[in-house]
Write a protein that holds these residues in place. Structure first.
Motif, PDB file in Angstrom:
ATOM      1  N   LEU A  62      38.969  73.075  23.965  1.00 47.20           N
ATOM      2  CA  LEU A  62      38.301  73.637  25.133  1.00 47.20           C
ATOM      3  C   LEU A  62      38.891  73.055  26.414  1.00 47.20           C
ATOM      4  CD1 LEU A  62      34.614  73.424  23.846  1.00 47.20           C
ATOM      5  CD2 LEU A  62      36.279  75.248  23.476  1.00 47.20           C
ATOM      6  N   GLY A  63      38.862  73.861  27.481  1.00 44.34           N
ATOM      7  CA  GLY A  63      39.427  73.426  28.749  1.00 44.34           C
ATOM      8  C   GLY A  63      38.442  73.547  29.888  1.00 44.34           C
ATOM      9  N   SER A  64      38.649  74.504  30.766  1.00 43.21           N
ATOM     10  CA  SER A  64      37.812  74.708  31.949  1.00 43.21           C
ATOM     11  C   SER A  64      36.712  75.721  31.620  1.00 43.21           C
ATOM     12  CB  SER A  64      38.681  75.213  33.108  1.00 43.21           C
ATOM     13  OG  SER A  64      37.889  75.528  34.216  1.00 43.21           O
ATOM     14  N   ILE A  65      35.549  75.213  31.232  1.00 44.86           N
ATOM     15  CA  ILE A  65      34.490  76.073  30.706  1.00 44.86           C
ATOM     16  C   ILE A  65      33.707  76.732  31.842  1.00 44.86           C
ATOM     17  CG2 ILE A  65      32.481  76.181  29.189  1.00 44.86           C
ATOM     18  CD1 ILE A  65      35.209  75.491  27.872  1.00 44.86           C
ATOM     19  N   GLY A  66      33.437  78.025  31.664  1.00 50.43           N
ATOM     20  CA  GLY A  66      32.662  78.763  32.650  1.00 50.43           C
ATOM     21  C   GLY A  66      31.297  79.186  32.170  1.00 50.43           C
ATOM     22  N   VAL A  77      32.357  81.002  23.942  1.00 50.48           N
ATOM     23  CA  VAL A  77      32.595  80.064  25.036  1.00 50.48           C
ATOM     24  C   VAL A  77      33.640  80.659  25.966  1.00 50.48           C
ATOM     25  CG1 VAL A  77      33.283  77.722  25.668  1.00 50.48           C
ATOM     26  CG2 VAL A  77      32.072  78.119  23.506  1.00 50.48           C
ATOM     27  N   LEU A  78      33.281  80.815  27.229  1.00 46.48           N
ATOM     28  CA  LEU A  78      34.207  81.307  28.246  1.00 46.48           C
ATOM     29  C   LEU A  78      35.028  80.130  28.760  1.00 46.48           C
ATOM     30  CD1 LEU A  78      35.332  83.267  30.388  1.00 46.48           C
ATOM     31  CD2 LEU A  78      33.234  82.877  31.721  1.00 46.48           C
ATOM     32  N   THR A  82      42.639  79.184  29.481  1.00 48.95           N
ATOM     33  CA  THR A  82      43.480  79.780  28.453  1.00 48.95           C
ATOM     34  C   THR A  82      43.816  81.231  28.803  1.00 48.95           C
ATOM     35  OG1 THR A  82      41.560  80.489  27.160  1.00 48.95           O
ATOM     36  CG2 THR A  82      42.462  78.313  26.686  1.00 48.95           C
ATOM     37  N   GLU A  83      44.891  81.737  28.223  1.00 47.31           N
ATOM     38  CA  GLU A  83      45.289  83.124  28.470  1.00 47.31           C
ATOM     39  C   GLU A  83      44.360  84.116  27.784  1.00 47.31           C
ATOM     40  OE1 GLU A  83      47.533  84.332  30.627  1.00 47.31           O
ATOM     41  OE2 GLU A  83      47.573  82.234  31.257  1.00 47.31           O
ATOM     42  N   SER A  84      43.741  83.704  26.692  1.00 47.87           N
ATOM     43  CA  SER A  84      42.648  84.475  26.096  1.00 47.87           C
ATOM     44  C   SER A  84      41.367  83.711  26.404  1.00 47.87           C
ATOM     45  CB  SER A  84      42.842  84.626  24.586  1.00 47.87           C
ATOM     46  OG  SER A  84      43.988  85.408  24.307  1.00 47.87           O
ATOM     47  N   LEU A  85      40.441  84.355  27.107  1.00 48.54           N
ATOM     48  CA  LEU A  85      39.382  83.636  27.801  1.00 48.54           C
ATOM     49  C   LEU A  85      38.181  83.251  26.947  1.00 48.54           C
ATOM     50  CD1 LEU A  85      39.358  85.660  31.144  1.00 48.54           C
ATOM     51  CD2 LEU A  85      40.211  83.355  30.787  1.00 48.54           C
ATOM     52  N   PHE A  86      38.029  83.813  25.749  1.00 46.95           N
ATOM     53  CA  PHE A  86      36.805  83.596  24.987  1.00 46.95           C
ATOM     54  C   PHE A  86      37.099  82.965  23.628  1.00 46.95           C
ATOM     55  CE2 PHE A  86      36.194  87.358  27.659  1.00 46.95           C
ATOM     56  CZ  PHE A  86      35.141  86.917  28.459  1.00 46.95           C
ATOM     57  N   HIS A  87      36.460  81.809  23.372  1.00 40.12           N
ATOM     58  CA  HIS A  87      36.504  81.185  22.049  1.00 40.12           C
ATOM     59  C   HIS A  87      35.349  81.745  21.225  1.00 40.12           C
ATOM     60  CE1 HIS A  87      39.338  78.070  23.421  1.00 40.12           C
ATOM     61  NE2 HIS A  87      38.580  77.965  24.501  1.00 40.12           N
ATOM     62  N   LEU A  88      35.630  82.081  19.973  1.00 44.89           N
ATOM     63  CA  LEU A  88      34.589  82.572  19.068  1.00 44.89           C
ATOM     64  C   LEU A  88      34.420  81.573  17.928  1.00 44.89           C
ATOM     65  CD1 LEU A  88      32.618  84.838  18.313  1.00 44.89           C
ATOM     66  CD2 LEU A  88      34.487  85.948  17.061  1.00 44.89           C
ATOM     67  N   ILE A  89      33.183  81.118  17.723  1.00 42.39           N
ATOM     68  CA  ILE A  89      32.870  80.066  16.752  1.00 42.39           C
ATOM     69  C   ILE A  89      31.722  80.521  15.861  1.00 42.39           C
ATOM     70  CG2 ILE A  89      31.953  77.711  16.525  1.00 42.39           C
ATOM     71  CD1 ILE A  89      33.312  77.235  19.344  1.00 42.39           C
ATOM     72  N   LYS A  90      31.858  80.318  14.544  1.00 40.79           N
ATOM     73  CA  LYS A  90      30.766  80.625  13.627  1.00 40.79           C
ATOM     74  C   LYS A  90      29.960  79.357  13.388  1.00 40.79           C
ATOM     75  CE  LYS A  90      29.568  83.233   9.511  1.00 40.79           C
ATOM     76  NZ  LYS A  90      30.041  84.157   8.474  1.00 40.79           N
ATOM     77  N   LEU A  91      28.702  79.376  13.803  1.00 37.23           N
ATOM     78  CA  LEU A  91      27.884  78.171  13.801  1.00 37.23           C
ATOM     79  C   LEU A  91      27.549  77.672  12.403  1.00 37.23           C
ATOM     80  CD1 LEU A  91      25.349  78.652  16.727  1.00 37.23           C
ATOM     81  CD2 LEU A  91      26.942  76.760  16.416  1.00 37.23           C
ATOM     82  N   SER A  92      27.118  78.564  11.506  1.00 36.89           N
ATOM     83  CA  SER A  92      26.636  78.128  10.199  1.00 36.89           C
ATOM     84  C   SER A  92      27.722  77.402   9.412  1.00 36.89           C
ATOM     85  CB  SER A  92      26.117  79.330   9.398  1.00 36.89           C
ATOM     86  OG  SER A  92      27.157  80.274   9.195  1.00 36.89           O
ATOM     87  N   THR A 102      42.039  89.014  26.542  1.00 37.14           N
ATOM     88  CA  THR A 102      43.305  88.676  27.191  1.00 37.14           C
ATOM     89  C   THR A 102      43.172  88.726  28.711  1.00 37.14           C
ATOM     90  OG1 THR A 102      44.491  89.627  25.323  1.00 37.14           O
ATOM     91  CG2 THR A 102      45.752  89.301  27.345  1.00 37.14           C
ATOM     92  N   ARG A 103      43.804  87.756  29.371  1.00 40.65           N
ATOM     93  CA  ARG A 103      43.845  87.754  30.817  1.00 40.65           C
ATOM     94  C   ARG A 103      44.885  88.762  31.305  1.00 40.65           C
ATOM     95  NH1 ARG A 103      42.338  83.619  33.931  1.00 40.65           N
ATOM     96  NH2 ARG A 103      42.631  82.118  32.238  1.00 40.65           N
ATOM     97  N   GLY A 104      44.532  89.554  32.309  1.00 42.01           N
ATOM     98  CA  GLY A 104      45.496  90.503  32.842  1.00 42.01           C
ATOM     99  C   GLY A 104      44.831  91.635  33.597  1.00 42.01           C
ATOM    100  N   PRO A 105      45.630  92.564  34.148  1.00 39.84           N
ATOM    101  CA  PRO A 105      45.102  93.652  34.979  1.00 39.84           C
ATOM    102  C   PRO A 105      44.686  94.892  34.203  1.00 39.84           C
ATOM    103  CG  PRO A 105      47.489  93.686  35.026  1.00 39.84           C
ATOM    104  CD  PRO A 105      47.098  92.514  34.159  1.00 39.84           C
ATOM    105  N   GLY A 106      44.909  94.925  32.899  1.00 39.62           N
ATOM    106  CA  GLY A 106      44.656  96.111  32.101  1.00 39.62           C
ATOM    107  C   GLY A 106      43.181  96.457  31.989  1.00 39.62           C
ATOM    108  N   PRO A 107      42.859  97.664  31.500  1.00 32.30           N
ATOM    109  CA  PRO A 107      41.470  98.142  31.454  1.00 32.30           C
ATOM    110  C   PRO A 107      40.561  97.316  30.555  1.00 32.30           C
ATOM    111  CG  PRO A 107      42.951  99.632  30.279  1.00 32.30           C
ATOM    112  CD  PRO A 107      43.815  98.679  31.032  1.00 32.30           C
TER     113      PRO A 107
END
Length: 376
Positions: A62-66, A77-78, A82-92, A102-107
């Motif tokens: 994790l880096g700069s958490i929002g 976790v936002l 990172t270039e991909s902004l969301f970490h996905l974690i399975k709690l159980s 992905t970070r960028g100008p696309g739709p």
């Protein structure tokens, strides 16, 4: 008194920021208005202590958490670093699944989304000010990946925050000419606006335009599934509680203990800018709500003394929707962001020990008496 921090909301546009520590601080201060004042008050009673447990996810760097939010058996976790902004974690399984968004100008790409909000029971949403879009985050549990899409493309204006209410009605807050919260449609049709504008302490502050006071009284917004919402101000010890009924915004309570310490920037043109007192403590740093309770995270640290750790917070308060303080906790480690489980009994947060990690606190015990805090 020293006014050392400057925040600007220029032409309703944001610059693309690089994510080293200082630039991260400057950008985030646009949304949370750090380094502003809460008055010093006396401590009157003791509070209950909460001890953390570490959620060990070896592959999660994790880096700069929002923001952080729980959806089903997953944590999202936002992370702005990172270039991909969301970490996905399975709690159980305490298992790291991967990065998405992905970070960028696309739709279906992201620039700098704001706080994560629950959207129904199985999805999350977040607001993209640069793109004037509300994004939808859907977790596909079959193949364990996150699907991102645009829920609303908003017209004409940029806000500090925007949360879907129902249909195409959206709750917003920002540099409004009048009012503090606006119900609007995605195409810009006004549904309802609060009668009162942003706070002011006296006649002198009342003379400052509502748009400039908006800069000084930014904070964090959270809405329940029952269309109740609360606003926790970063710059002042203030909480505001509302309910949306029949398309109207109705105030249900507030707690006001101090006002922001700032000066308008009279030299800026075509922009809204204020200077803040770096000696004053940061107040509320995050908020999450249920239909019955409001949970807020409190710092009490000043930027002058604590620099880039000024938002780390070790106090958690629980209020009802009329603004009465029900429970008060001190955390054994400070956290920067938090979310709740479905029962409001487990708190998941981000702690820097010294690098960002995920921790949890279990809330037990009886209600405590209200109390006030001194600045750390």
């Amino acid at each position: 008194m020293h006014y050392e921090v400057r925040c600007r909301f220029e032409h309703y546009k944001f610059n693309d920021m690089k994510f080293n520590n200082m630039r991260k601080y400057i950008f985030l201060s646009l949304f949370t208005l750090a380094c502003v004042g809460c008055s010093t008050v006396k401590k009157e009673t003791t509070i209950e202590q909460l001890t953390h447990e570490t959620i060990d996810i070896p592959d999660a760097i994790l880096g700069s958490i929002g923001s952080i939010q729980k959806v089903g058996d997953y944590l999202v976790v936002l992370d702005y670093s990172t270039e991909s902004l969301f970490h996905l974690i399975k709690l159980s399984e305490q298992r790291y699944i991967g990065k998405f968004g992905t970070r960028g100008p696309g739709p279906n790409e992201f620039n700098h989304p704001t706080k994560l909000h629950p959207y129904g029971e199985e999805q999350l949403c977040c607001y993209e000010p640069n793109k004037r879009e509300i994004k939808l985050l859907t977790i596909n549990t079959t193949d364990e990946r996150m699907i991102t899409s645009t829920l609303f493309q908003m017209k004409d204006r940029t806000f500090f925050e925007a949360i879907p209410v129902n249909g195409d009605t959206i709750l917003t807050t920002g540099c409004l000419e009048e009012g503090m919260f606006l119900l609007t449609t995605a195409n810009g049709k006004q549904v309802s606006i609060t009668n009162e504008g942003y706070p002011y302490e006296d006649e002198e502050e009342q003379k400052i335009s509502n748009q400039l006071r908006a800069m000084a009284y930014q904070g964090n917004l959270s809405m329940s599934s029952g269309k109740k919402f609360a606003y926790a101000i970063s710059s002042a010890n203030q909480l505001h509680f509302y309910e949306i009924k029949n398309g109207k915004i109705i105030k249900s309570g507030e707690t006001i203990k101090s006002y922001a310490k700032y000066k308008p920037d009279a030299h800026s043109q075509n922009s809204f800018s204020v200077f803040f007192d770096s000696n004053a403590p940061e107040c509320y740093t995050d908020i999450n709500v249920t239909d019955s309770l409001v949970y807020v995270l409190y710092s009490g640290r000043s930027f002058k003394e604590h620099k880039l750790t000024w938002k780390e917070s070790k106090y958690l308060f629980i209020y009802n929707w009329k603004g009465a303080l029900l429970k008060s906790y001190q955390l054994d480690v400070p956290i920067t962001h938090f979310c709740l489980d479905e029962n409001g009994q487990t708190i998941y947060g981000i702690a820097n020990i010294p690098d960002p990690i995920i921790v949890k606190f279990t809330i037990q015990g009886t209600a405590l008496q209200p109390f006030d805090l001194q600045q750390e």
